[in-house]
Design an enzyme around this catalytic site. Sequence first.
Site: not given
Length: 489
Positions: A210, A244
């Site tokens: 991720e 993110c």
Amino acid sequence: MSREQQVVKRARKAFQTGKTKPLEQRIQQLKSLLCFITERRKDIADSVKRDLGRSEHGAELFETLGVEGEIKLAIEKLAEWAAPRPVEKNLLTISDEVFVHPEPLGVVLIIGAWNYPWAVTLKPLVGAIAAGNAAVIKPSEVSCHSAKVMEELLPQYLDKDLYPVVAGGVPETQELLKQRFDHIFYTGNSTVGKLVMEAAARHLTPVTLELGGKSPCYIDKNCDIPVACRRITWGKFVNCGQTCIAPDYILCEPSIQSTVLEEIKKCIKEFYTDNPKTFEDYGRIINQRHFKRLMTLMEGSTVAVGGDIDESQCYIAPTVLKNVTGDSRVMKEEIFGPLLPIITVNGVDEAIQFINDREKPLVVYIFSHDNRIIKRVIAETSSGALLANDCLVHYTVTALPFGGVGNSGMGCYHGRHSFDQFSHLRSCLIKQLKMEGVNSMRYPPHTAKKLGWARFLLLKQINVSRLRRMVLLAMLSGLAAFVVQRFLR
């Protein structure tokens, strides 16, 4: 034997006892995790406050609320997720039992990140527990207060052998990566992601990465600009931009740039007051190293909004930059901070080209009333996700797989996707030792006649569910005809 070796050895030994296999045991551990979050909410909030300057309500909203939802969903749906999954058959296997059986991978490693130290560490853990694995948990040492609380308190609620927490920095992580795991789940940047993947390759260990990247945000000139800017401002500056999936930069036409700047300026004032530095819901940069990195990224760009800093507090005000090009310093890496560059383009064609000239991002954002433009961006770009007319909220939809593509990551999680990511989906076929005559076509000698039968039996797919519905419909039709016939008599 190192401490990390011992931890992994104990976890594998505990897993091999088979005690993670029963669904009741998995649910019990999930309930214990939920109890941890409920009872230790104050400890969690305090640790996040010390690490990132986030408020108590902000910690619950962005850290633990989503984890609670994941746990409750897993408890409710676990029996369904773990059940054998029937698949379509061909005529050759019509009488056989053919299904997919999810089974635990084994011992997994979860390496968390510092920006949301609880959410991005515990959400994968929910999937690992639900799927029946043992999991070694490595919180980020950068968010040191959260890591300390996790190390001290989590083992009081979860099985210490199956779900150990290993604190420490780079040496501890490197030692863990030398060990053999059955899956590694890493959240962080692409540079470290490559090192994790390299270490995993030595043991042929699958990985979920991720990562992040520069998520673009295109604003169509004909959209509702005030609403668009309101949502972009929230999505960008929450957690000081250390998210993110935050919009990394804005793409818009020159004709609306001044309007966009003015609207974002209004929203910053509305959300964070005239002085964000004293506002409790505006946090801080995680440490001095990242503060200085962000200062370097601003070089060569013009500050249009904000720009106030205080190095002693790692404070950077919500800042919008103009006179930015694709070659500007701020466009060379993921920003991961409260800096929002605006780049002007001549319409959607140029915006799509600009996006496609760069690495595939974690998200593409587009704000437009025109569904044709939205569909074009979907069709002509590639990213982990696409979100139209809002920011971040796709993360809250557990039915959507969350993950990147290319440089922004691989693999996905959330909800059932987490369960499947931490499971081996085992193909199973159970045949009876009967009807051997049907099998004669596969035995030598091979003839044209046998090939013809093989072609018919193998290439004809049977939708068992549809067949069952047809049979049921036929039975109901027959019953209805019988009743009508009796009535007419």
